[in-house]
Design a protein around this motif. Sequence first.
Motif, PDB file in Angstrom:
ATOM      1  N   THR A  29     -48.774  -4.666  40.280  1.00  0.00           N
ATOM      2  CA  THR A  29     -47.570  -5.227  39.690  1.00  0.00           C
ATOM      3  C   THR A  29     -46.517  -5.486  40.751  1.00  0.00           C
ATOM      4  N   GLY A  30     -45.611  -6.399  40.447  1.00  0.00           N
ATOM      5  CA  GLY A  30     -44.430  -6.571  41.271  1.00  0.00           C
ATOM      6  C   GLY A  30     -43.367  -5.571  40.853  1.00  0.00           C
ATOM      7  N   VAL A  31     -42.279  -5.529  41.605  1.00  0.00           N
ATOM      8  CA  VAL A  31     -41.191  -4.599  41.300  1.00  0.00           C
ATOM      9  C   VAL A  31     -40.607  -4.882  39.922  1.00  0.00           C
ATOM     10  N   GLY A  32     -40.430  -6.164  39.604  1.00  0.00           N
ATOM     11  CA  GLY A  32     -39.754  -6.547  38.366  1.00  0.00           C
ATOM     12  C   GLY A  32     -40.529  -6.274  37.098  1.00  0.00           C
ATOM     13  N   THR A  33     -41.832  -6.026  37.197  1.00  0.00           N
ATOM     14  CA  THR A  33     -42.642  -5.761  36.003  1.00  0.00           C
ATOM     15  C   THR A  33     -43.210  -4.340  36.013  1.00  0.00           C
ATOM     16  N   PHE A  34     -42.616  -3.483  36.823  1.00  0.00           N
ATOM     17  CA  PHE A  34     -43.125  -2.115  36.949  1.00  0.00           C
ATOM     18  C   PHE A  34     -43.034  -1.351  35.631  1.00  0.00           C
ATOM     19  N   ASP A  35     -41.960  -1.565  34.867  1.00  0.00           N
ATOM     20  CA  ASP A  35     -41.805  -0.838  33.605  1.00  0.00           C
ATOM     21  C   ASP A  35     -42.934  -1.175  32.637  1.00  0.00           C
ATOM     22  N   PHE A  36     -43.363  -2.448  32.611  1.00  0.00           N
ATOM     23  CA  PHE A  36     -44.461  -2.792  31.718  1.00  0.00           C
ATOM     24  C   PHE A  36     -45.779  -2.211  32.221  1.00  0.00           C
ATOM     25  N   ALA A  37     -45.932  -2.119  33.529  1.00  0.00           N
ATOM     26  CA  ALA A  37     -47.122  -1.462  34.087  1.00  0.00           C
ATOM     27  C   ALA A  37     -47.197  -0.016  33.606  1.00  0.00           C
ATOM     28  N   ARG A  38     -46.050   0.658  33.562  1.00  0.00           N
ATOM     29  CA  ARG A  38     -46.019   2.025  33.038  1.00  0.00           C
ATOM     30  C   ARG A  38     -46.438   2.066  31.572  1.00  0.00           C
ATOM     31  N   GLU A  39     -45.989   1.061  30.802  1.00  0.00           N
ATOM     32  CA  GLU A  39     -46.353   1.006  29.380  1.00  0.00           C
ATOM     33  C   GLU A  39     -47.874   0.851  29.222  1.00  0.00           C
ATOM     34  N   ILE A  40     -48.466   0.029  30.090  1.00  0.00           N
ATOM     35  CA  ILE A  40     -49.925  -0.129  30.071  1.00  0.00           C
ATOM     36  C   ILE A  40     -50.603   1.192  30.433  1.00  0.00           C
ATOM     37  N   ALA A  41     -50.067   1.880  31.416  1.00  0.00           N
ATOM     38  CA  ALA A  41     -50.649   3.166  31.833  1.00  0.00           C
ATOM     39  C   ALA A  41     -50.637   4.157  30.678  1.00  0.00           C
ATOM     40  N   ARG A  42     -49.540   4.196  29.930  1.00  0.00           N
ATOM     41  CA  ARG A  42     -49.472   5.101  28.775  1.00  0.00           C
ATOM     42  C   ARG A  42     -50.537   4.735  27.745  1.00  0.00           C
ATOM     43  N   ALA A  43     -50.681   3.421  27.494  1.00  0.00           N
ATOM     44  CA  ALA A  43     -51.694   2.974  26.537  1.00  0.00           C
ATOM     45  C   ALA A  43     -53.092   3.322  27.035  1.00  0.00           C
ATOM     46  N   ALA A  44     -53.309   3.219  28.341  1.00  0.00           N
ATOM     47  CA  ALA A  44     -54.615   3.536  28.917  1.00  0.00           C
ATOM     48  C   ALA A  44     -54.943   5.021  28.758  1.00  0.00           C
ATOM     49  N   TYR A  45     -53.951   5.874  29.004  1.00  0.00           N
ATOM     50  CA  TYR A  45     -54.198   7.305  28.852  1.00  0.00           C
ATOM     51  C   TYR A  45     -54.432   7.661  27.383  1.00  0.00           C
ATOM     52  N   ARG A  46     -53.725   6.974  26.474  1.00  0.00           N
ATOM     53  CA  ARG A  46     -53.976   7.217  25.047  1.00  0.00           C
ATOM     54  C   ARG A  46     -55.415   6.852  24.678  1.00  0.00           C
ATOM     55  N   ARG A  47     -55.967   5.866  25.372  1.00  0.00           N
ATOM     56  CA  ARG A  47     -57.332   5.435  25.092  1.00  0.00           C
ATOM     57  C   ARG A  47     -58.375   6.305  25.795  1.00  0.00           C
ATOM     58  N   GLY A  48     -57.926   7.188  26.680  1.00  0.00           N
ATOM     59  CA  GLY A  48     -58.861   8.094  27.331  1.00  0.00           C
ATOM     60  C   GLY A  48     -59.150   7.790  28.784  1.00  0.00           C
ATOM     61  N   ALA A  49     -58.258   7.058  29.455  1.00  0.00           N
ATOM     62  CA  ALA A  49     -58.464   6.731  30.865  1.00  0.00           C
ATOM     63  C   ALA A  49     -58.602   8.003  31.690  1.00  0.00           C
ATOM     64  N   GLY A  50     -59.458   7.938  32.731  1.00  0.00           N
ATOM     65  CA  GLY A  50     -59.600   9.085  33.617  1.00  0.00           C
ATOM     66  C   GLY A  50     -58.414   9.217  34.545  1.00  0.00           C
ATOM     67  N   PHE A  51     -58.048   8.097  35.205  1.00  0.00           N
ATOM     68  CA  PHE A  51     -56.926   8.089  36.147  1.00  0.00           C
ATOM     69  C   PHE A  51     -56.374   6.674  36.209  1.00  0.00           C
ATOM     70  N   VAL A  52     -55.053   6.565  36.204  1.00  0.00           N
ATOM     71  CA  VAL A  52     -54.394   5.257  36.295  1.00  0.00           C
ATOM     72  C   VAL A  52     -53.536   5.227  37.544  1.00  0.00           C
ATOM     73  N   ASP A  53     -53.741   4.195  38.368  1.00  0.00           N
ATOM     74  CA  ASP A  53     -52.985   4.034  39.610  1.00  0.00           C
ATOM     75  C   ASP A  53     -52.195   2.732  39.526  1.00  0.00           C
ATOM     76  N   ILE A  54     -50.885   2.809  39.678  1.00  0.00           N
ATOM     77  CA  ILE A  54     -50.031   1.618  39.701  1.00  0.00           C
ATOM     78  C   ILE A  54     -49.642   1.340  41.148  1.00  0.00           C
TER      79      ILE A  54
END
Length: 416
Positions: A29-54
Amino acid sequence: MKKHIQQYAELVVQVGTALKQGQNLLIQTGVGTFDFAREIARAAYRRGAGFVDIRVVDNELLKARLELADEQTLDYVPPAVIADSYQQLAEDWARIRIDSTEELDVLKGVDSAKLGRVTRANRSALSVHRDAMMRHKHQWLVIAAPGPRWAQKVFGGPEVGVDPRLDEERTEKLWSQMVKILRLDTPDPVATWQDLAKTLKTRAKSLDEMKLDYLHFTGPGTDLKVALTETSVWAGGPSKTPEGTVFEPNLPTEEVFTTPDFRRTSGRVACTRPVKVMESLVLGAWFEFKDGKVVDFGADQGKDVLEKYLTVDEGAGYLGEVALVDASSPIYQSGLLFNSILYDENASCHIALGAGYPFCLSNAHDLNSPAQLKEAGCNVSLVHTDFMIGSPEVDVTGVSKNGEEHAVIRQGSFVL
């Protein structure tokens, strides 16, 4: 809007990457869309992701390197970056890239030769990873997320920062458009995208049944013949990894596409929308092809960038993709120019200069080297950039190997 942002993140994870239980995920992600990247990471962990790297890909930092660093260092790619890419392949990481729409003009005016060197070095160093993704061996996804700078480019008006309230209003307006485009306003967005997938698959099947030798695009400034190979197959909607995971490489997606015979493109084509080339906006581009290769080109803005792009490697001047999109696309229906390849390519027919998709050849499993790919008619390159060539004034006719003509698109709409 918070509800729709969460819905979008869930759609990205469920439909886009189809993330598997315990699977690792990389989000660029770029700096300006970092907050949405975090939102995706939360959704990924809810789905059972092993590890999320932004990881932040910062065009401001790249600009500083191009302007201030010793020119002799521009070919350097840290070994750790290359090693990491191999580890991700070995561990079957899924990958998401958020388009850099908040940094559209950052690299405008930089030395295009230096930018070309950095691009070439990075693409070359990560070529194994890129080839695996283009063969769809792992899930990957490209998306975009609204921000004030992108909204200003779409809707116009004063630059960002002049009127903070207007910045917020334009961003909300862009989110409202994306809610429609992403079908987030439907009762079940996931089911809606599954239905769209069926439509695209049906179109692809119809095109395969025509046994086309080439597509003929005709319109203002355009008389282009894009030849197909004996083994070209049409794709649209979701793709599938060798293990059977069904994912969407792009959200949104409205196209059906295939890999053309890179050796047989001929004629002239005018681009109908701006395109971002090596992070710089190019306007009013046109190309002339002979025996598959770009032999002449121009642009109202950014010709120097095109020149550097076409010299990245031999394959940069040949086609790797041809895609068909009609006027039913909600992106086209919006009447907006998004200044994003991801969105604008899904409003218009397009071609891509650069690497072809091996998975769009029926014998892809037999093509394991660049030489084999080229012999089969699939272009090989370090780059791949889409150029929009469709409009209601551009007709598309398919010509079968027996010479029979098939109307494919007329006045912007499919007539299959």
